[in-house]
Scaffold this motif. Structure first.
Motif, PDB file in Angstrom:
ATOM      1  N   HIS A   9       0.862  -1.185   0.000  1.00  0.00           N
ATOM      2  CA  HIS A   9       0.000   0.000   0.000  1.00  0.00           C
ATOM      3  C   HIS A   9       0.899   1.235   0.000  1.00  0.00           C
ATOM      4  O   HIS A   9       1.878   1.301   0.743  1.00  0.00           O
ATOM      5  CB  HIS A   9      -0.900   0.007   1.240  1.00  0.00           C
ATOM      6  N   ALA A  10       0.549   2.196  -0.845  1.00  0.00           N
ATOM      7  CA  ALA A  10       1.388   3.385  -0.976  1.00  0.00           C
ATOM      8  C   ALA A  10       1.331   4.278   0.259  1.00  0.00           C
ATOM      9  O   ALA A  10       2.212   5.101   0.459  1.00  0.00           O
ATOM     10  CB  ALA A  10       0.970   4.182  -2.212  1.00  0.00           C
ATOM     11  N   VAL A  11       0.286   4.137   1.069  1.00  0.00           N
ATOM     12  CA  VAL A  11       0.184   4.958   2.275  1.00  0.00           C
ATOM     13  C   VAL A  11       0.648   4.124   3.472  1.00  0.00           C
ATOM     14  O   VAL A  11      -0.121   3.380   4.060  1.00  0.00           O
ATOM     15  CB  VAL A  11      -1.249   5.476   2.503  1.00  0.00           C
ATOM     16  N   GLY A  12       1.913   4.216   3.765  1.00  0.00           N
ATOM     17  CA  GLY A  12       2.441   3.555   4.949  1.00  0.00           C
ATOM     18  C   GLY A  12       3.046   2.186   4.735  1.00  0.00           C
ATOM     19  O   GLY A  12       3.681   1.660   5.628  1.00  0.00           O
ATOM     20  N   GLY A  13       2.840   1.606   3.567  1.00  0.00           N
ATOM     21  CA  GLY A  13       3.621   0.426   3.219  1.00  0.00           C
ATOM     22  C   GLY A  13       3.109  -0.924   3.672  1.00  0.00           C
ATOM     23  O   GLY A  13       3.887  -1.879   3.767  1.00  0.00           O
ATOM     24  N   ARG A  14       1.804  -1.072   3.938  1.00  0.00           N
ATOM     25  CA  ARG A  14       1.302  -2.418   4.254  1.00  0.00           C
ATOM     26  C   ARG A  14       1.600  -3.354   3.100  1.00  0.00           C
ATOM     27  O   ARG A  14       1.336  -3.029   1.943  1.00  0.00           O
ATOM     28  CB  ARG A  14      -0.209  -2.398   4.495  1.00  0.00           C
ATOM     29  N   GLU A  49      -7.616  -6.824   0.163  1.00  0.00           N
ATOM     30  CA  GLU A  49      -7.209  -5.455   0.502  1.00  0.00           C
ATOM     31  C   GLU A  49      -6.512  -4.778  -0.676  1.00  0.00           C
ATOM     32  O   GLU A  49      -6.727  -3.595  -0.951  1.00  0.00           O
ATOM     33  CB  GLU A  49      -6.267  -5.472   1.719  1.00  0.00           C
ATOM     34  N   GLU A  56      -3.961   2.668  -5.104  1.00  0.00           N
ATOM     35  CA  GLU A  56      -2.914   3.176  -4.202  1.00  0.00           C
ATOM     36  C   GLU A  56      -1.881   2.100  -3.903  1.00  0.00           C
ATOM     37  O   GLU A  56      -1.470   1.943  -2.753  1.00  0.00           O
ATOM     38  CB  GLU A  56      -3.534   3.655  -2.885  1.00  0.00           C
ATOM     39  N   ASN A  58       1.891   0.282  -4.559  1.00  0.00           N
ATOM     40  CA  ASN A  58       3.245   0.373  -5.075  1.00  0.00           C
ATOM     41  C   ASN A  58       3.701  -1.026  -5.471  1.00  0.00           C
ATOM     42  O   ASN A  58       3.589  -1.962  -4.667  1.00  0.00           O
ATOM     43  CB  ASN A  58       4.213   0.912  -4.008  1.00  0.00           C
TER      44      ASN A  58
END
Lengths: 108, 232
Positions: A9-14, A49, A56, A58
């Motif tokens: 995930h691009a927001v925070g890297g999950r 997810e 979003e 990466n």
């Protein structure tokens, strides 16, 4: 050469997919619009997810050649498309562009 | 409606070299009900030890604003930008179609404290860009000083979203009004001191998320330093 595929995930890297931590069959290749990734994976919570957050994500490919610095390739997915074929148990991700970088080139 | 988020309600992660207090879902902290406020996606209150930082990593389609509160931060990116900023300076990155960058504390002695905020841009797929701006800390007293806005200006960084970030310092007892439209949202974050917003008390590092209110009255219960963000 050792290669790792990672989708985060691009927001925070999950992390949703990490081929260094789980056995994942995948191929990636140039496509008309940029790049195409096909990953054989059963549907699970991480894939759900990833699909929910598909605008979003990466996508990374890490390439390690012995005796050389690791090369990282980051792919810009933008609008994808990002799809899942339940019959084939296959995730397909299209990326529009990419940036190659060597982390050691930057002071950190 | 004013919802107060006490400082201690934030998620804290501690990696040794980095302590982060997270106001929104980020990394290992994920709460689907706390993933954004309007276009605001991230507000990390980060403390970095000397000589450490974030290695090279990408961003895309996000407006990233770093406000240094103490110490200094060094930014370097694949577009060729290198900048060191300290208090009074702001870094704004429009990640657009993709930027690779590093951020680290270049000091060998001083801790870095910064607020890093991420906002969704008004348009995806923009050309990446980076900007630093400098405001005069002496101008903070008794006013809402814009430091980031969509149109930008001298001493005001521009951002690809319909929002404005203000900083302000009020002396104890001082009051300031913000003419919030009821169709807009406001995020208020107390950096230091204490104030009341339409009667709701905020202490250091508390935040308020305000919507459907027309007009805010901010009263300094003691000397206060705060950030206010006007959001769509």
């Amino acid at each position: 050469m050792q290669e790792t595929l990672m989708m985060k995930h691009a927001v925070g890297g999950r992390i949703f997919i990490d081929s260094s931590k789980q056995t994942v069959e995948y191929v990636w290749e140039p496509s008309e619009a940029g790049w195409k990734f096909v990953v054989n994976t059963p549907m699970n919570g991480e894939i759900e997810e990833l699909l929910r957050l598909k605008t979003e994500i990466n996508v990374f490919v890490f390439q390690q050649v012995e005796g050389q610095p690791m090369k990282k390739i980051w792919f810009y997915v933008h609008e994808g498309p990002v799809t899942y074929d339940a019959d084939q148990a296959q995730l397909t991700v299209y990326a529009r562009s990419c940036i190659e970088y060597f982390p050691g080139d930057y002071l950190s | 409606m004013i919802e107060v988020y006490p400082a201690e309600s934030r998620y804290t992660s501690d990696l040794g070299w980095l302590q982060s207090h997270l106001s929104f879902s980020f990394g290992e902290y994920y709460d689907a009900k706390n993933a954004n406020f309007s276009v605001m996606r991230v507000c990390n209150d980060d403390f970095l030890v000397p000589n450490r930082g974030f290695g090279a990593h990408p961003h895309s389609d996000m407006e990233i604003v770093s406000v240094v509160l103490s110490g200094s931060i060094r930014h370097e990116d694949n577009l060729g930008h290198v900048a060191i900023s300290s208090f009074g300076e702001v870094q704004r990155m429009s990640a657009g179609t993709g930027v690779i960058h590093t951020e680290h504390n270049p000091s060998s002695t001083e801790e870095l404290n910064l607020l890093q905020m991420w906002f969704e841009p008004h348009t995806r797929g923009l050309e990446p860009s980076y900007q630093t701006s400098r405001f005069d800390p002496d101008q903070l007293q008794g006013r809402l000083l814009p430091i980031v806005s969509q149109q930008g200006a001298e001493n005001v960084a521009s951002i690809q979203q319909d929002l404005t970030i203000y900083l302000s310092k009020l002396a104890a007892g001082e009051q300031i009004a913000f003419d919030q439209s009821s169709s807009r949202k406001t995020y208020l974050f107390v950096i230091d001191g204490a104030c009341s917003v339409n009667g709701k008390t905020l202490l250091p590092r508390d935040a308020a998320r305000v919507e459907q209110e027309s007009g805010l009255s901010i009263v300094a219960d003691q000397d206060v330093f705060f950030m206010l963000i006007d959001l769509p």
